[in-house]
Scaffold this active site. Structure first.
Site, short mmCIF file in Angstrom:
data_model
loop_
_atom_site.label_atom_id
_atom_site.label_comp_id
_atom_site.label_asym_id
_atom_site.label_seq_id
_atom_site.Cartn_x
_atom_site.Cartn_y
_atom_site.Cartn_z
CE LYS A 30 -18.08 -7.94 24.28
NZ LYS A 30 -16.66 -8.13 24.63
CE LYS B 221 -22.17 -7.15 25.39
NZ LYS B 221 -21.85 -6.71 26.78
NE ARG C 205 -13.94 -5.64 34.74
CZ ARG C 205 -13.13 -5.50 33.70
NH1 ARG C 205 -11.82 -5.42 33.89
NH2 ARG C 205 -13.63 -5.44 32.47
NE ARG D 285 -15.55 -0.64 34.11
CZ ARG D 285 -15.52 -1.79 33.42
NH1 ARG D 285 -14.52 -2.01 32.58
NH2 ARG D 285 -16.47 -2.68 33.55
NE ARG E 148 -19.02 3.53 23.39
CZ ARG E 148 -18.09 3.76 22.45
NH1 ARG E 148 -17.49 2.76 21.86
NH2 ARG E 148 -17.78 5.00 22.11
CG ASP F 198 -17.33 -5.76 32.81
OD1 ASP F 198 -16.49 -5.59 33.70
OD2 ASP F 198 -17.08 -5.63 31.60
CD GLU G 26 -18.38 -7.40 28.14
OE1 GLU G 26 -17.15 -7.52 28.36
OE2 GLU G 26 -18.84 -6.64 27.28
CG ASN H 212 -14.25 -8.66 30.91
OD1 ASN H 212 -14.20 -8.48 29.71
ND2 ASN H 212 -15.19 -8.13 31.68
#
Length: 315
Positions: free
Chosen positions: A125, A160, A210, A225, A233, A273, A281, A283
């Protein structure tokens, strides 16, 4: 090639959507051996170096009965042609210990993907702070007064923990949220835990995209998503719906800017993301969405990963 995949327990993997399973299946399609290890079996000794209990896996097309174990033995990681680290978070002291062991294995000659030092040094993050040209205003702190001021200034934010995954413990906090004090107290554990706050991005209604990078190069499709009704979310783990789509010009700009930088650090597989036009983000522990992209577009992401791994290993 003999490829070792360090994964969670095999009977816990959901083969119908798991990217690690897709990679093992792709490895076998390419004519390679797939082996599975778990981090709790990794050990180092002066005599044997870094070793683990390795299971030879033969994959099957049936998602309910997706593998057969055809062998089990203690092997040195250097004896594999490639070791793919796919252990899910939490990113706790045991995860860090695993990276120490993997780094020692590298020194003994093992090829580890993603590189253990890069995994250990990368906050999925907080890493976005390195690329402010692609991000919305954000704050990382444990100070409640600073968080309150940020909420007042941005009016609508997402908060978060830095070590969460799968959409866990993510809160949207409006300026007039009556429970904002409690949310801050809970997330920061009364000032004992550092969290991230980002300005809310309304385009989440169109999906949290993603974007997968394989050795610095973007897969041509992202998985958007899309949150279910009443949610902000998009994570599939909390009920989001995945819709594959071609990369937009902005998606490609972000991916092509970050790809070479991250690949040079040894981050071979990365999941960016992106919401709207903004990076949220980066990842690197166990990026997913390979299966959904292939099912909807026909693009074999796991196969592309194995091909890139072959090239990286000189096979």
């Amino acid at each position: 090639m003999r490829i070792a995949f360090i994964v969670d327990p095999l009977d816990q993997l959901k083969a119908y959507k798991d990217s690690s399973v897709a990679m093992m299946r792709a490895a076998e399609r390419h004519g390679h051996e797939a082996w599975a290890l778990q981090v709790d079996s990794l050990a180092w000794s002066q005599e044997g170096g870094v070793r683990g209990q390795a299971l030879r896996v033969h994959t099957r097309p049936d998602d309910h009965d997706w593998y057969r174990e055809t062998g089990r033995e203690s092997l040195a990681l250097k004896d594999f042609d490639a070791v793919v680290m796919r252990k899910d978070p939490p990113f706790d002291v045991e995860y860090v210990t695993a990276t120490w062991l993997l780094e020692r294995a590298e020194a003994e000659g093992a090829r580890i993907f993603n590189k253990p030092r890069a995994l250990r040094d990368h906050s999925e993050k907080f890493a976005t702070a390195e690329f402010p040209q692609f991000t919305v205003p954000a704050l990382v702190t444990r100070d409640s007064h600073a968080l309150q001021a940020f909420i007042d200034a941005q009016r609508d934010v997402v908060m978060k923990p830095l070590d969460g995954m799968g959409g866990s413990s993510i809160f949207r906090v409006h300026r007039n949220e009556p429970n904002r004090n409690v949310i801050i107290e809970v997330l920061t554990q009364l000032g004992q835990r550092t969290v991230m706050a980002q300005r809310f991005i309304p385009e989440i209604s169109h999906g949290d995209k993603r974007i997968l990078l394989i050795n610095g190069k973007p897969v041509p499709y992202a998985l958007a998503r899309i949150p279910k009704a009443g949610e902000t979310r998009g994570n599939l783990a909390v009920g989001g719906t995945g819709v594959a789509q071609e990369l937009s010009p902005r998606d490609r700009q972000i991916a092509e800017s970050l790809g070479p930088v991250l690949a040079a650090r040894g981050l071979f597989l990365v999941g960016l993301d992106v919401i709207g036009d903004w990076l949220t983000e980066i990842n690197v522990t166990s990026p997913t969405c390979m299966v959904e992209i292939q099912q909807q577009t026909g693009f074999d992401v796991a196969g592309a990963f194995i091909t890139a791994l072959e090239h990286a290993c000189g096979s």
